[in-house]
Design a protein around this motif. Structure first.
Motif: not given
Lengths: 163, 187
Positions: A40-48, A53-54, A138-143, A32-35
């Protein structure tokens, strides 16, 4: 069951001991950390991207917890998830469209939650479940954040099973 | 507002097994500190179990599953108050009512009446955080594996409520990695 959820579920199902179950958790958190980093390196920009990264940092903290639990069971951790594991689980994440990437991350988070609830049923060292539950929460909050970004309503579930 | 009691509750759990924690902290120096992640207590409790340090040693009979669920029902009722001025809080209140009904049914208890007075966001966040603490703390105290899974589902749901309320209020929805089990994130 789709590919990400199926593969993660298989990992947990294949585990036969507490150490095996915790190793499955460690693998999921490391991937998940790698994902999140890849997204963040590819399709996501800005706030996403900033959020990804957080969350990558959170996943590394979760992985630390699993490693500590394995240490408590006197099980050394010799293997860690790699880019190849990420490619196997979520091929093409870096080239995905924004929505596709967010949906894959959400599927991974959901699969992790479902896996941790399997630990709730199967782990013999019951007191270790408190740590597992904090990681799961914590994962549920990410969701919630991922569902919100995908405009997937409702963002909360009354009985969150990850499925 | 700073809430210390639940965090202190976890701390007490930590200190009970301080020796093991210190040993682990030394070996894992530089990775993360005990101050930052209080939830690590559970990990080390796992180690303590291997060493034979169980609840039975305290000489108390453990609560029944129904008693644990009744305690959670009281916490859920408090967490189920409506939130003033936050969009989406009605849905959360409905989900809380579902939690209470299922808990009451499983505990064989009367569902009773939830909190009827709407509360401001800071108070709602405190109550939700306390619910997450209570559910997580309860998981290993349940003998029935199905009930452990059920309570984990409620813990996840309450953690989601926290994030959703913060998100709706324009706050950082996930300020820490462990749904509030990190000191700096306690509202």
């Amino acid at each position: 069951m789709s590919s990400i959820a199926a593969q993660v579920a298989e990992r947990f199902a294949a585990a036969r001991t507490d150490a095996g179950l915790l190793k499955a958790g460690l693998y999921v958190e490391e991937v998940a950390a790698l994902a999140y980093d890849a997204a963040a390196d590819g399709p996501l920009t800005g706030e996403d991207r900033a959020q990804a990264l957080r969350f990558a940092g959170h996943e590394r903290e979760h992985a630390d917890v699993f490693e500590t639990m394995l240490f408590a069971l006197t099980v050394p951790v010799r293997e860690h998830a790699t880019e190849a594991d990420l490619q196997e689980l979520i091929p093409g994440l870096r080239r995905a469209r924004r929505e596709e990437a967010l949906a894959q991350l959400a599927e991974l988070e959901g699969a992790a939650i479902a896996g941790y609830q399997q630990l709730g049923r199967r782990l013999r060292a019951l007191d270790a479940l408190r740590s597992v539950a904090t990681v799961m929460a914590g994962g549920a909050q990410h969701l919630v954040v991922l569902r919100s970004a995908l405009r997937d309503e409702p963002v909360t579930r009354p009985f969150e099973s990850g499925r | 507002m700073v809430v210390t009691a639940p965090v202190l509750g976890v701390r007490l759990t930590v200190s009970k097994y301080d020796h093991g924690i210190r040993a682990a902290s030394r070996l894992r120096a530089g990775s993360y500190s005990r101050r930052r992640f209080l939830g690590a207590a559970g990990a080390l409790l796992g180690g303590a179990l291997i060493g034979g340090c169980g609840a039975e040693e305290a000489g108390k009979s453990p609560p029944t599953d129904a008693e644990v669920l009744e305690g959670l029902l009281r916490r859920e009722r408090a967490a189920g108050a409506a939130v003033i001025g936050v969009s989406g809080s009605e849905l959360i209140a409905r989900q809380d009512a579902l939690h209470a009904r299922r808990l009451a049914s499983l505990a064989g208890a009367d569902v009773g009446r939830g909190s009827t007075e709407a509360v401001e966001l800071p108070e709602a966040l405190v109550r939700k955080q306390q619910a997450v603490f209570a559910y997580v703390e309860a998981v290993p105290r349940l003998a029935d594996p199905d009930l452990r899974v059920f309570v984990m589902q409620l813990a996840a749901s309450e953690a989601e409520h926290l994030a959703a309320l913060r998100l709706a209020a324009g706050q950082e929805p996930v300020p820490d990695a462990f749904a509030g089990f990190t000191e700096r994130s306690v509202p």
